[in-house]
Design an enzyme around this catalytic site. Structure first.
Site, PDB file in Angstrom:
ATOM      1  N   ASP A 212      -4.392   0.872  -9.250  1.00 52.97           N
ATOM      2  CA  ASP A 212      -5.817   0.600  -9.434  1.00 52.97           C
ATOM      3  C   ASP A 212      -6.158   0.372 -10.906  1.00 52.97           C
ATOM      4  O   ASP A 212      -6.878  -0.555 -11.269  1.00 52.97           O
ATOM      5  CB  ASP A 212      -6.656   1.765  -8.892  1.00 52.97           C
ATOM      6  CG  ASP A 212      -6.306   2.101  -7.459  1.00 52.97           C
ATOM      7  OD1 ASP A 212      -5.627   1.279  -6.801  1.00 52.97           O
ATOM      8  OD2 ASP A 212      -6.706   3.182  -6.996  1.00 52.97           O
TER       9      ASP A 212
ATOM     10  N   TYR B 289      -3.768  12.233   0.805  1.00 52.62           N
ATOM     11  CA  TYR B 289      -3.086  11.405  -0.199  1.00 52.62           C
ATOM     12  C   TYR B 289      -1.988  12.171  -0.940  1.00 52.62           C
ATOM     13  O   TYR B 289      -0.840  11.731  -1.018  1.00 52.62           O
ATOM     14  CB  TYR B 289      -4.100  10.847  -1.216  1.00 52.62           C
ATOM     15  CG  TYR B 289      -3.500   9.836  -2.171  1.00 52.62           C
ATOM     16  CD1 TYR B 289      -3.500   8.483  -1.879  1.00 52.62           C
ATOM     17  CD2 TYR B 289      -2.910  10.244  -3.366  1.00 52.62           C
ATOM     18  CE1 TYR B 289      -2.950   7.555  -2.739  1.00 52.62           C
ATOM     19  CE2 TYR B 289      -2.350   9.330  -4.236  1.00 52.62           C
ATOM     20  CZ  TYR B 289      -2.372   7.985  -3.925  1.00 52.62           C
ATOM     21  OH  TYR B 289      -1.811   7.085  -4.785  1.00 52.62           O
TER      22      TYR B 289
ATOM     23  N   GLU C 295       0.840  -1.202   0.000  1.00 54.96           N
ATOM     24  CA  GLU C 295       0.000   0.000   0.000  1.00 54.96           C
ATOM     25  C   GLU C 295       0.874   1.250   0.000  1.00 54.96           C
ATOM     26  O   GLU C 295       1.879   1.321   0.724  1.00 54.96           O
ATOM     27  CB  GLU C 295      -0.895  -0.050   1.241  1.00 54.96           C
ATOM     28  CG  GLU C 295      -2.319   0.362   0.992  1.00 54.96           C
ATOM     29  CD  GLU C 295      -3.076  -0.541   0.024  1.00 54.96           C
ATOM     30  OE1 GLU C 295      -3.085  -0.231  -1.188  1.00 54.96           O
ATOM     31  OE2 GLU C 295      -3.666  -1.528   0.480  1.00 54.96           O
TER      32      GLU C 295
ATOM     33  N   SER D 236     -13.684   2.118  -7.763  1.00 50.67           N
ATOM     34  CA  SER D 236     -14.748   2.267  -8.748  1.00 50.67           C
ATOM     35  C   SER D 236     -14.357   3.313  -9.797  1.00 50.67           C
ATOM     36  O   SER D 236     -14.691   3.178 -10.969  1.00 50.67           O
ATOM     37  CB  SER D 236     -16.045   2.676  -8.065  1.00 50.67           C
ATOM     38  OG  SER D 236     -15.836   3.822  -7.272  1.00 50.67           O
ATOM     39  N   SER D 237     -13.627   4.327  -9.382  1.00 49.29           N
ATOM     40  CA  SER D 237     -13.257   5.372 -10.342  1.00 49.29           C
ATOM     41  C   SER D 237     -12.274   4.839 -11.380  1.00 49.29           C
ATOM     42  O   SER D 237     -12.432   5.081 -12.581  1.00 49.29           O
ATOM     43  CB  SER D 237     -12.697   6.599  -9.630  1.00 49.29           C
ATOM     44  OG  SER D 237     -11.577   6.265  -8.861  1.00 49.29           O
TER      45      SER D 237
ATOM     46  N   THR E 185       2.867   2.128  -2.120  1.00 44.84           N
ATOM     47  CA  THR E 185       4.177   1.821  -2.693  1.00 44.84           C
ATOM     48  C   THR E 185       4.212   2.110  -4.184  1.00 44.84           C
ATOM     49  O   THR E 185       5.282   2.283  -4.754  1.00 44.84           O
ATOM     50  CB  THR E 185       4.518   0.328  -2.491  1.00 44.84           C
ATOM     51  OG1 THR E 185       3.368  -0.437  -2.894  1.00 44.84           O
ATOM     52  CG2 THR E 185       4.833   0.014  -1.051  1.00 44.84           C
TER      53      THR E 185
ATOM     54  N   ALA F  51     -15.572   3.093  -1.432  1.00 49.72           N
ATOM     55  CA  ALA F  51     -15.252   2.016  -0.493  1.00 49.72           C
ATOM     56  C   ALA F  51     -13.808   1.546  -0.629  1.00 49.72           C
ATOM     57  O   ALA F  51     -13.414   0.553  -0.050  1.00 49.72           O
ATOM     58  CB  ALA F  51     -16.199   0.844  -0.702  1.00 49.72           C
TER      59      ALA F  51
HETATM   60  C1  GLA Z   1      -5.183   4.611  -4.008  1.00 48.14           C
HETATM   61  C2  GLA Z   1      -4.408   5.014  -5.257  1.00 48.14           C
HETATM   62  C3  GLA Z   1      -3.386   3.940  -5.628  1.00 48.14           C
HETATM   63  C4  GLA Z   1      -2.518   3.568  -4.436  1.00 48.14           C
HETATM   64  C5  GLA Z   1      -3.380   3.294  -3.209  1.00 48.14           C
HETATM   65  C6  GLA Z   1      -2.553   3.090  -1.972  1.00 48.14           C
HETATM   66  O1  GLA Z   1      -5.967   3.479  -4.279  1.00 48.14           O
HETATM   67  O2  GLA Z   1      -5.261   5.231  -6.338  1.00 48.14           O
HETATM   68  O3  GLA Z   1      -2.607   4.388  -6.706  1.00 48.14           O
HETATM   69  O4  GLA Z   1      -1.569   4.552  -4.186  1.00 48.14           O
HETATM   70  O5  GLA Z   1      -4.293   4.342  -2.955  1.00 48.14           O
HETATM   71  O6  GLA Z   1      -1.793   1.954  -2.093  1.00 48.14           O
END
Ligand code: GLA
Length: 383
Positions: free
Chosen positions: A169, A219, A32, A124-125, A34, A120
């Site tokens: 993602d 973030y 996560e 989804s995006s 990373t 969640a």
């Molecule tokens: C979100 C971001 C991903 C990733 C995660 C954390 O989902 O879209 O790129 O950085 O957070 O691992």
């Protein structure tokens, strides 16, 4: 998801037939925060997806409809601008990126539906972006590679949603494969599929129903803190371009004296990258207990050091920590809400979910949702 009724709704709305593209949400076993640090991630696509029904138009207009929001949004390809409708931005952002990269495509109608719970932490995006780029590519024969589809979608998120996300993602939504997790090296973009053999266990997501909004959250700040750490190390050590190139000793020497906070954030990432490498071996060897142990460690780091958890997520991880039927649990995704991911023994799942719902309601006066997820394939055309 009922494909036939999606087709019918499309015809009713746009008076023509459509193709249907499905792009899945994702889980992440481990790794996560990373991805934007050149590290490893280990996501898998899941059987919850965004579905878009799409047809070509004869003009240059983009006509969109969202089933969940019961809203239309129209504009022309000539003048694609950010909308105040959040959902439309993911689609418009992709069209905008395609334009900027010189792809030629005509107007289209798009009807958006799906069963990925929103906000969640199941991406989804990203799923919507990847479904959109797949559909435009398919209808216009643009010949866009899978990797470019993921990258275009990621850029759309940066520009139109304002989240400086990594590639995980979108990569997972495009490249997912049923029965596998995929370990991606976010520096080289090389990846290997690892069979997700969970004999006797399943992956259970517990949704806090605390909506996370990554762009409003820390973030982007975390990302800058990581970049700051890299810059400080880079002043003294040659060839350092991301936290992937950094170890704890370097952080102790060059970052800690300048900022304890930046040190803490960077150190989490360095440790997390190491955990993914270990986890890959453990998963390949079927050592789920060891993998679960690493997941708990990841949660601890995300909560105490990286500080992207919240009371609700911490509570749900604490709740299962001493449960012998749960091998591992941690918050998943960007943080500040969303789901925990748990490896739970088959027979114990129902009882665990019932108990978690009661305890969670009692503690936070919030409903808890639970999903027993399976892996699935990445973006594809649905017949
Ligand atoms: C979100 C971001 C991903 C990733 C995660 C954390 O989902 O879209 O790129 O950085 O957070 O691992």
């Amino acid at each position: 998801m009922d494909i036939e009724s999606l087709k019918a709704s499309f015809v009713k709305t746009f008076n023509t037939e459509s193709i249907i593209v499905k792009s899945p949400g994702r889980i992440n076993i481990i790794g996560e925060h990373t991805d934007y640090n050149g590290g490893f991630v280990m996501p898998a696509a899941i059987n919850k997806a965004i579905y878009v029904a799409v047809s070509k138009r004869i003009d240059d207009e983009i006509h969109l409809y969202s089933e969940s929001y019961q809203q239309f949004h129209n504009c022309s390809i000539e003048s694609i601008e950010k909308s105040d409708k959040g959902w439309a931005n993911y689609i418009l952002g992709v069209a905008d990126q395609l334009k900027k990269r010189g792809y030629k495509f005509g107007g289209f109608n798009l009807y958006l539906d799906g069963n990925v719970p929103l906000g969640a932490g199941l991406s989804s995006s990203a799923a919507l972006e990847c479904a959109t780029v797949f559909a435009i590519d398919y209808l216009n024969n643009l010949g866009i590679s899978q990797m470019d589809r993921a990258l275009i979608s990621q850029k759309a998120e940066h520009v139109f949603a304002g989240v400086n996300c990594g590639i995980m993602d979108q990569f997972a939504s495009v490249f997912g494969k049923k029965d596998y997790a995929v370990m991606l090296d976010c520096r080289s973009m090389k990846y290997v599929y690892i069979p997700l053999k969970l004999d006797g266990y399943k992956l259970v997501l517990l949704n806090t129903n605390v909506k996370h909004s990554l762009s409003d959250s820390a973030y982007n700040t975390r990302r800058s803190q990581c970049e700051q750490g890299v810059a400080w190390v880079g002043e003294f050590v040659a060839g350092v371009t991301s936290l992937r190139d950094v170890n704890r000793a370097m952080l102790e020497q060059y970052v800690k004296p300048k900022s304890l906070e930046v040190f803490q954030k960077c150190n989490f990432v360095v440790e997390e990258i190491e955990r993914v490498v270990k986890a890959a071996d453990q998963l390949a060897n079927g050592d789920l207990a060891a993998l679960g142990h690493l997941m708990f460690q990841t949660h601890e780091g995300l909560s105490k050091d990286y500080e992207v958890s919240c009371a609700e997520l911490d509570f749900l991880v604490e709740l299962v920590k001493n449960d012998n039927a749960v091998l591992g649990a941690r918050m998943m995704g960007g943080g500040f809400g969303g789901c925990t991911i748990n490896i739970v023994e088959d027979e114990a799942i129902d009882e665990l979910i019932d108990r978690a719902k009661i305890d969670y309601k009692q503690r936070f006066n919030l409903e808890l949702d639970a999903y027993v997820v399976q892996t699935d394939n990445g973006s594809e055309l649905v017949n």
